[in-house]
Write an enzyme that holds these catalytic residues in place. Structure first.
Site, PDB file in Angstrom:
ATOM      1  CB  SER A 107       4.286  48.250  26.124  1.00 50.78           C
ATOM      2  OG  SER A 107       3.460  47.670  27.108  1.00 50.78           O
ATOM      3  CD  GLU A 198       1.188  45.230  21.814  1.00 49.29           C
ATOM      4  OE1 GLU A 198       1.321  44.094  22.325  1.00 49.29           O
ATOM      5  OE2 GLU A 198       1.368  46.266  22.460  1.00 49.29           O
ATOM      6  CG  HIS A 260       3.899  42.815  25.090  1.00 50.41           C
ATOM      7  ND1 HIS A 260       3.029  43.743  24.559  1.00 50.41           N
ATOM      8  CD2 HIS A 260       4.438  43.398  26.198  1.00 50.41           C
ATOM      9  CE1 HIS A 260       3.034  44.830  25.316  1.00 50.41           C
ATOM     10  NE2 HIS A 260       3.877  44.650  26.312  1.00 50.41           N
TER      11      HIS A 260
END
Length: 285
Positions: A107, A198, A260
């Site tokens: 992330s 992502e 995620h």
């Protein structure tokens, strides 16, 4: 190939971005201890009064990361969670001076991974111990454990958007953070790169905007192949991905199970890899 851990090795949990809930950090640390690791927990996490989305002042977060990395007793540095904050400290760390060491995060931590692959270092894009995505997900735990102790570097899955075979250096991570790096002092991807992408909680038009921003900045110029992970809470984003990436003329493999999502993979970055979109495989060479 990335280094591996053995039972008894010390790992340090650090908080370079947002504050992780104390109960989740404790639970995550206990899971790591059950693997036979000696866990050094982060001392940060209360947040900053004026900026509660940070785990501590910039200097403290950068200092904790640097101290853990330079500690000869520590074999691996694991980020407790993402959120936001890595972009604020990335220039406060002397990356070239840090020794080779296992590093794990995802992330927001994409920003820090980018500093490592620019130096030819290897790291792991995987789940973080101070999050529900790790503590409450045995499959993600098992995949991180394998990556740390006994990695198997052939991954299978996904669905081809564009067929073909590509080789290159495996890099990338969170789309928002890659787009945020455009215009920074070291925005670059290796020549001949296989790019992981992502994101989470981004509307399709925002995904379109960030991909277009990267295209205009030359971010895909050296990309030989693309592997797409999860797009949780991003709506119907597949048409956008097909439109923006399908025209690049490189293999694209979608829905590959990192990011995620439940049971997320732990993927190495900075390694030479081969993508076969037709066979739905990603192999570390």
């Amino acid at each position: 190939m990335p280094m591996t851990l053995r039972r008894g090795d010390r790992v340090a949990l650090v908080s370079p971005a947002g504050p992780a809930p104390a109960n989740l950090v404790a639970a995550g640390a206990n899971i790591l201890r059950s693997w036979g690791l000696d866990v050094q927990e982060s001392v940060l996490g209360a947040g900053v009064d004026a900026l509660p989305y940070l785990a501590g002042p910039d200097s403290a977060r950068a200092g904790e990361l640097t101290a853990a990395w330079r500690d000869p007793r520590v074999s691996a540095v694991l980020c407790s969670r993402g959120g936001y904050g890595c972009l604020r400290i990335v220039d406060q760390v002397d990356w070239a001076a840090l020794p080779d060491k296992l590093f794990v995060g995802s992330s927001d931590v994409t920003t820090l991974h980018a500093e490592l692959w620019a130096l030819g270092r290897i790291s792991i894009f995987g789940p973080m111990p101070g999050t529900e995505a790790f503590v409450n997900d045995p499959a993600a735990q098992a995949r991180l454990r394998r990556a740390l102790f006994a990695p198997e570097w052939t991954f299978r899955g996904g669905a081809p958007l564009v067929g073909g075979v590509a080789r290159g250096v495996l890099v990338g991570g969170n789309l928002s953070l890659l787009a945020a790096a455009v215009g920074g002092p070291r925005f670059m991807l290796p020549d001949r790169a296989i790019l992981l992408l992502e994101d989470v909680a981004e509307e399709p038009y925002r995904v379109d905007r960030m991909l277009t921003q990267l295209v205009r900045a030359g971010g895909f110029d050296g990309v030989t192949g693309i592997v797409l992970g999860s797009w949780t809470d991003c709506g119907d984003v597949l048409p956008v991905l097909r439109d923006r990436l399908g025209q690049l003329g490189v293999p694209v493999l979608a829905d590959f199970g990192f990011g995620h999502c439940a049971g997320q993979l732990s993927l190495p970055l900075g390694v030479q890899a081969e993508l076969d979109a037709d066979l739905r495989t990603l192999t570390v060479l």
